[in-house]
Design a protein around this motif. Structure first.
Motif, PDB file in Angstrom:
ATOM      1  N   GLY A 174       0.813  -1.215   0.000  1.00  0.00           N
ATOM      2  CA  GLY A 174       0.000   0.000   0.000  1.00  0.00           C
ATOM      3  C   GLY A 174       0.842   1.259   0.000  1.00  0.00           C
ATOM      4  N   LEU A 175       1.903   1.277   0.814  1.00  0.00           N
ATOM      5  CA  LEU A 175       2.793   2.436   0.843  1.00  0.00           C
ATOM      6  C   LEU A 175       3.455   2.640  -0.517  1.00  0.00           C
ATOM      7  N   ALA A 176       3.891   1.534  -1.130  1.00  0.00           N
ATOM      8  CA  ALA A 176       4.532   1.641  -2.445  1.00  0.00           C
ATOM      9  C   ALA A 176       3.546   2.145  -3.498  1.00  0.00           C
ATOM     10  N   GLY A 177       2.321   1.627  -3.458  1.00  0.00           N
ATOM     11  CA  GLY A 177       1.315   2.078  -4.422  1.00  0.00           C
ATOM     12  C   GLY A 177       1.008   3.551  -4.276  1.00  0.00           C
ATOM     13  N   LEU A 178       0.848   4.006  -3.032  1.00  0.00           N
ATOM     14  CA  LEU A 178       0.595   5.422  -2.787  1.00  0.00           C
ATOM     15  C   LEU A 178       1.792   6.261  -3.217  1.00  0.00           C
ATOM     16  N   GLY A 179       2.997   5.779  -2.928  1.00  0.00           N
ATOM     17  CA  GLY A 179       4.207   6.518  -3.288  1.00  0.00           C
ATOM     18  C   GLY A 179       4.370   6.682  -4.782  1.00  0.00           C
ATOM     19  N   VAL A 180       4.111   5.606  -5.538  1.00  0.00           N
ATOM     20  CA  VAL A 180       4.229   5.686  -6.999  1.00  0.00           C
ATOM     21  C   VAL A 180       3.152   6.602  -7.562  1.00  0.00           C
ATOM     22  N   ALA A 181       1.920   6.489  -7.043  1.00  0.00           N
ATOM     23  CA  ALA A 181       0.826   7.328  -7.536  1.00  0.00           C
ATOM     24  C   ALA A 181       1.138   8.807  -7.337  1.00  0.00           C
ATOM     25  N   GLN A 182       1.730   9.160  -6.193  1.00  0.00           N
ATOM     26  CA  GLN A 182       2.067  10.554  -5.930  1.00  0.00           C
ATOM     27  C   GLN A 182       3.275  11.016  -6.743  1.00  0.00           C
ATOM     28  N   ALA A 183       4.113  10.075  -7.154  1.00  0.00           N
ATOM     29  CA  ALA A 183       5.324  10.442  -7.889  1.00  0.00           C
ATOM     30  C   ALA A 183       5.049  10.786  -9.341  1.00  0.00           C
ATOM     31  N   ILE A 184       4.071  10.138  -9.954  1.00  0.00           N
ATOM     32  CA  ILE A 184       3.924  10.248 -11.410  1.00  0.00           C
ATOM     33  C   ILE A 184       2.855  11.246 -11.841  1.00  0.00           C
ATOM     34  N   ILE A 185       2.276  11.985 -10.893  1.00  0.00           N
ATOM     35  CA  ILE A 185       1.252  12.957 -11.256  1.00  0.00           C
ATOM     36  C   ILE A 185       1.867  14.184 -11.935  1.00  0.00           C
ATOM     37  N   VAL A 186       1.027  14.943 -12.604  1.00  0.00           N
ATOM     38  CA  VAL A 186       1.403  16.305 -12.999  1.00  0.00           C
ATOM     39  C   VAL A 186       1.183  17.162 -11.758  1.00  0.00           C
ATOM     40  N   PRO A 187       2.239  17.749 -11.191  1.00  0.00           N
ATOM     41  CA  PRO A 187       2.089  18.385  -9.876  1.00  0.00           C
ATOM     42  C   PRO A 187       1.211  19.623  -9.922  1.00  0.00           C
ATOM     43  N   PRO A 188       0.542  19.899  -8.799  1.00  0.00           N
ATOM     44  CA  PRO A 188      -0.222  21.141  -8.696  1.00  0.00           C
ATOM     45  C   PRO A 188       0.715  22.331  -8.563  1.00  0.00           C
ATOM     46  N   VAL A 189       0.163  23.514  -8.770  1.00  0.00           N
ATOM     47  CA  VAL A 189       0.956  24.735  -8.656  1.00  0.00           C
ATOM     48  C   VAL A 189       1.187  25.050  -7.181  1.00  0.00           C
ATOM     49  N   LYS A 190       2.431  25.337  -6.833  1.00  0.00           N
ATOM     50  CA  LYS A 190       2.779  25.807  -5.498  1.00  0.00           C
ATOM     51  C   LYS A 190       3.179  27.270  -5.623  1.00  0.00           C
ATOM     52  N   ARG A 191       2.483  28.152  -4.925  1.00  0.00           N
ATOM     53  CA  ARG A 191       2.716  29.593  -5.038  1.00  0.00           C
ATOM     54  C   ARG A 191       3.493  30.103  -3.834  1.00  0.00           C
ATOM     55  N   ILE A 192       4.552  30.853  -4.108  1.00  0.00           N
ATOM     56  CA  ILE A 192       5.431  31.358  -3.063  1.00  0.00           C
ATOM     57  C   ILE A 192       5.734  32.822  -3.341  1.00  0.00           C
ATOM     58  N   GLU A 193       5.669  33.660  -2.307  1.00  0.00           N
ATOM     59  CA  GLU A 193       6.156  35.032  -2.400  1.00  0.00           C
ATOM     60  C   GLU A 193       7.523  35.100  -1.740  1.00  0.00           C
ATOM     61  N   VAL A 194       8.456  35.783  -2.391  1.00  0.00           N
ATOM     62  CA  VAL A 194       9.814  35.888  -1.853  1.00  0.00           C
ATOM     63  C   VAL A 194      10.281  37.336  -1.953  1.00  0.00           C
ATOM     64  N   SER A 195      10.796  37.859  -0.835  1.00  0.00           N
ATOM     65  CA  SER A 195      11.305  39.235  -0.803  1.00  0.00           C
ATOM     66  C   SER A 195      12.745  39.267  -1.290  1.00  0.00           C
ATOM     67  N   ILE A 196      13.039  40.205  -2.186  1.00  0.00           N
ATOM     68  CA  ILE A 196      14.372  40.345  -2.760  1.00  0.00           C
ATOM     69  C   ILE A 196      14.917  41.723  -2.398  1.00  0.00           C
ATOM     70  N   PRO A 197      15.943  41.792  -1.555  1.00  0.00           N
ATOM     71  CA  PRO A 197      16.542  43.099  -1.231  1.00  0.00           C
ATOM     72  C   PRO A 197      17.043  43.806  -2.491  1.00  0.00           C
ATOM     73  N   GLY A 198      16.761  45.084  -2.596  1.00  0.00           N
ATOM     74  CA  GLY A 198      17.240  45.857  -3.738  1.00  0.00           C
ATOM     75  C   GLY A 198      16.426  45.690  -4.997  1.00  0.00           C
ATOM     76  N   LEU A 199      15.323  44.960  -4.930  1.00  0.00           N
ATOM     77  CA  LEU A 199      14.502  44.756  -6.112  1.00  0.00           C
ATOM     78  C   LEU A 199      13.867  46.079  -6.537  1.00  0.00           C
ATOM     79  N   ALA A 200      13.992  46.423  -7.803  1.00  0.00           N
ATOM     80  CA  ALA A 200      13.409  47.663  -8.323  1.00  0.00           C
ATOM     81  C   ALA A 200      11.890  47.596  -8.246  1.00  0.00           C
ATOM     82  N   ALA A 201      11.278  48.756  -8.090  1.00  0.00           N
ATOM     83  CA  ALA A 201       9.821  48.825  -7.995  1.00  0.00           C
ATOM     84  C   ALA A 201       9.154  48.205  -9.212  1.00  0.00           C
ATOM     85  N   GLU A 202       9.803  48.321 -10.369  1.00  0.00           N
ATOM     86  CA  GLU A 202       9.227  47.782 -11.606  1.00  0.00           C
ATOM     87  C   GLU A 202       9.093  46.251 -11.564  1.00  0.00           C
ATOM     88  N   PHE A 203       9.871  45.593 -10.678  1.00  0.00           N
ATOM     89  CA  PHE A 203       9.838  44.130 -10.599  1.00  0.00           C
ATOM     90  C   PHE A 203       8.997  43.627  -9.430  1.00  0.00           C
TER      91      PHE A 203
END
Length: 371
Positions: free
Chosen positions: A113-142
């Motif tokens: 069961g663990l192997a079946g679940l592991g393979v099923a989760q491995a071969i999917i097209v992954p969902p989008v993971k959204r992350i905001e990241v602060s960049i020091p010195g980033l211009a306002a335009e970006f």
């Protein structure tokens, strides 16, 4: 030696799990032989293509091999835990307990069961993971600039053209400013993978598609692959950078070759060379397949490094071992001085061990914010 080592889990299962089963000998022998074949998955992969990294079987057979190999490994671990408990009970009570048949069957079902679940989760097209990241010195335009990272797709018989098309469609639907691919795009040579990688030419972003090589490209003629990708709507950053402009603002995206590049005759990774002559004051985002050199990149003024390679460790618990082999970096964000490192779990993973438990695949969208 590698293939002999992979028989060790089979020896544990054959002697400690199968042998004591109250089954007829032909049934026990058949199960032992099936699992012995599964333990030699990588040997058969080598026979099929000349490399353990590119099993050239039908996709269904690659999935079956991963299912049985994963079940074998999980069952060996469960059996060793049961044996350890038995030893502790022996130390306390002076006798070894006899595992009832029902418990043995439960162990086998749990491993499968663990192997079946592991393979099923491995071969999917992954969902989008959204992350905001602060960049020091980033211009306002970006501020609000959106960048999608794909990594460790390992396009292969397990992740064929249909899977690649789905990843491209999901990426394009984000309408990002930039797409970056941080290595290990393929498993196999160009003749094997030409049709499977073809959908990558359809990736679209306002500032294009940038990529760097990973160690698996180095296993399959890295120069030829990078030339091929350059002809598929991608810009390859091999110890080089690109400057992106928005009004008066500048953003530098740099990329380096892989740590294993020199073993294939390609240039070694050179962060200093990759950012040489970059505009003063412009934040630098570095694409480096492996996270191991992140400490050096931090000393050179990189603001954000994006890496992959580790697949996040694939399985909770195993990720600690993978982290130790990668300078402590395995999944998610790390702070190294003033630099941020993000280690992506991977969009796909190596078809030689295609299991994920508690470590989901990623199709990752970064939104940059002024820091």
């Amino acid at each position: 030696m590698f293939h002999l080592i992979l028989t060790l889990p089979w020896l544990v299962v054959a002697t400690r799990f199968i042998l004591p089963l109250q089954w007829p000998w032909p049934a026990k022998l058949a199960l032992a032989l099936i699992l012995l074949v599964a333990s030699q998955y990588h040997f058969f992969s080598r026979l099929s293509s000349g490399s353990v990294f590119a099993p050239e079987f039908p996709r269904e057979l690659v999935i079956a091999f991963n299912l049985l190999f994963g079940a074998l490994v999980f069952l060996a671990v469960i059996q060793l835990v049961a044996d350890l408990v038995s030893l502790l009970l022996f130390a306390v009570k002076g006798g070894f307990p006899v595992l009832p048949s029902g418990l043995r069957y439960a162990m086998g079902v749990a491993a499968l069961g663990l192997a079946g679940l592991g393979v099923a989760q491995a071969i999917i097209v992954p969902p989008v993971k959204r992350i905001e990241v602060s960049i020091p010195g980033l211009a306002a335009e970006f501020d609000g600039y959106r960048m999608v990272q794909l990594t460790d797709m390992h396009i292969s018989r397990l992740f064929p053209a249909k899977w690649t098309e789905a990843v491209v469609a999901r990426t394009n639907a984000l309408d990002a400013d930039l797409v970056v691919i941080t290595g290990d795009l393929i498993d196999g040579d160009i003749e094997m993978r030409r049709n499977d990688v073809l959908p990558l030419a359809g990736l679209r972003a306002r500032d294009g598609v940038l990529t760097v090589p990973g160690n698996h490209e180095c296993f399959f003629d890295v120069d030829r692959w990078m030339s091929h990708f350059a002809g598929q709507n991608m810009q390859v950053l091999s110890n080089a950078h690109q400057v992106i402009t928005r009004g008066e603002g500048r953003l530098v995206i740099a990329g380096v070759t892989d740590l294993s590049a020199s073993q294939s005759g390609a240039p070694a990774p050179d962060v200093a060379g990759a950012i040489r002559n970059a505009p003063d004051g412009a934040p630098i985002i570095l694409l480096d397949h492996q996270p191991m050199m992140a400490d050096g990149a931090a000393k050179l003024g990189v603001a954000l490094q994006l890496s992959g390679h580790t697949h996040g460790g694939m399985v909770r618990g195993l990720d600690r071992i993978v982290a130790n082999a990668n300078n402590g970096y395995v999944s998610g964000f790390y702070r190294i001085g003033a630099m941020q490192l993000y280690v992506n779990n991977g969009t796909g993973l190596w078809p030689g061990f295609a299991l994920r438990l508690g470590v989901p695949a990623e199709l990752t969208e970064f939104t940059l914010r002024r820091g």
